[in-house]
Design an enzyme around this catalytic site. Structure first.
Site, PDB file in Angstrom:
ATOM      1  N   ARG A 218      10.928  12.909 -23.161  1.00  0.00           N
ATOM      2  CA  ARG A 218      10.438  13.813 -22.658  1.00  0.00           C
ATOM      3  C   ARG A 218      10.659  14.302 -21.069  1.00  0.00           C
ATOM      4  O   ARG A 218      10.849  13.047 -20.579  1.00  0.00           O
ATOM      5  CB  ARG A 218       8.796  13.824 -22.494  1.00  0.00           C
ATOM      6  N   HIS A 219      10.529  15.520 -20.751  1.00  0.00           N
ATOM      7  CA  HIS A 219      10.956  15.662 -19.260  1.00  0.00           C
ATOM      8  C   HIS A 219      10.186  15.096 -18.287  1.00  0.00           C
ATOM      9  O   HIS A 219       8.946  14.631 -18.616  1.00  0.00           O
ATOM     10  CB  HIS A 219      11.029  17.160 -19.095  1.00  0.00           C
TER      11      HIS A 219
ATOM     12  N   GLU B 162       9.692  24.118 -25.951  1.00  0.00           N
ATOM     13  CA  GLU B 162       8.207  23.716 -26.179  1.00  0.00           C
ATOM     14  C   GLU B 162       7.396  24.725 -26.962  1.00  0.00           C
ATOM     15  O   GLU B 162       8.132  25.984 -27.081  1.00  0.00           O
ATOM     16  CB  GLU B 162       7.555  23.562 -24.705  1.00  0.00           C
TER      17      GLU B 162
ATOM     18  N   ARG C 199      13.039  22.223 -16.881  1.00  0.00           N
ATOM     19  CA  ARG C 199      12.564  20.916 -16.827  1.00  0.00           C
ATOM     20  C   ARG C 199      13.042  19.994 -17.588  1.00  0.00           C
ATOM     21  O   ARG C 199      13.479  18.787 -17.269  1.00  0.00           O
ATOM     22  CB  ARG C 199      10.888  20.974 -16.893  1.00  0.00           C
TER      23      ARG C 199
ATOM     24  N   HIS D 246      10.213  18.371 -24.979  1.00  0.00           N
ATOM     25  CA  HIS D 246       8.808  18.609 -24.073  1.00  0.00           C
ATOM     26  C   HIS D 246       7.865  18.034 -25.154  1.00  0.00           C
ATOM     27  O   HIS D 246       7.991  17.576 -26.282  1.00  0.00           O
ATOM     28  CB  HIS D 246       8.367  19.942 -24.423  1.00  0.00           C
TER      29      HIS D 246
END
Length: 210
Positions: free
Chosen positions: A10-11, A84, A60, A152
């Site tokens: 995940r970012h 996402e 991101r 995401h």
């Protein structure tokens, strides 16, 4: 050809995560904390080894992946299929604003029901989209290689469930992905198995899923 190890990452944190604001497919950049999280996580992942790196094209996730490229020299392939969940009208809103306007829908979503949030996507649609992308990239990796996917929270959880052969309604059994944390899946004869979940630097924050 197929990867033997899959890392779902995940970012780092964004301003929306810090505010508990639902970002969905809005292109919200990392904040200063998120950039630091990405660098710290990248140092761990680079030491583990990476053969192929792919990322959502939202900044991101792409910038989180860039931190790993800087250390490993492996360029990131950007794939919009790893974005996402599309949260429609919920995007950009604080969670309490969503509960005020759509209390029944929000409560059902929190219970794990597979509804179309904000007029956007369902969990099943996200799972189909993201898991297919992960599998496609994994099949392009040499046998025994490691694929790292920067994406995401909600998208990664949906992909994880699909890759493990679990229904999307089982998501409540897993905590949300923390910012800059990752899950590790290993290839077995019968498919993928979960080796690690929410692994990563101790300094990663929880962040708001979505």
């Amino acid at each position: 050809m197929t990867a033997s190890t899959l890392v779902l990452w995940r970012h780092g944190r964004t301003p929306f995560n810090a505010e508990n604001r639902f970002q969905g497919q809005l292109d919200v950049p990392l904040d200063e904390v998120g950039r630091a999280q990405a660098r710290e996580a990248a140092a761990h992942l680079a030491a583990l080894g990476v053969d192929v790196l792919v990322a959502s094209d939202l900044s991101r996730a792409a910038d989180t992946a860039a931190a790993l490229t800087a250390l490993s020299g492996v360029p990131a392939q950007l794939d919009p299929a790893l974005r996402e969940v599309d949260a429609g009208r919920w995007q950009g809103l604080l969670h309490h604003e969503i509960t005020a306007q759509w209390p029944q829908e929000y409560a059902a979503w929190r219970r794990g029901e597979d509804l179309r949030i904000g007029g956007g996507e369902t969990r099943a649609e996200v799972a189909e989209r993201t898991a297919a992308a992960v599998q496609r990239h994994a099949e392009a990796v040499d046998d025994g290689g490691t694929l790292v996917v920067a994406s995401h929270g909600a998208a990664l959880k949906a992909a994880l469930l699909r890759l493990l052969g679990l229904p999307v309604t089982a998501g409540g059994a897993f905590a949300g992905f923390r910012n800059a944390r990752w899950a590790v899946l290993r290839r077995r004869a019968e498919g993928w198995s979960l080796a690690e979940y929410n692994a990563g630097p101790a300094g990663a924050g929880v962040g708001a899923e979505g």
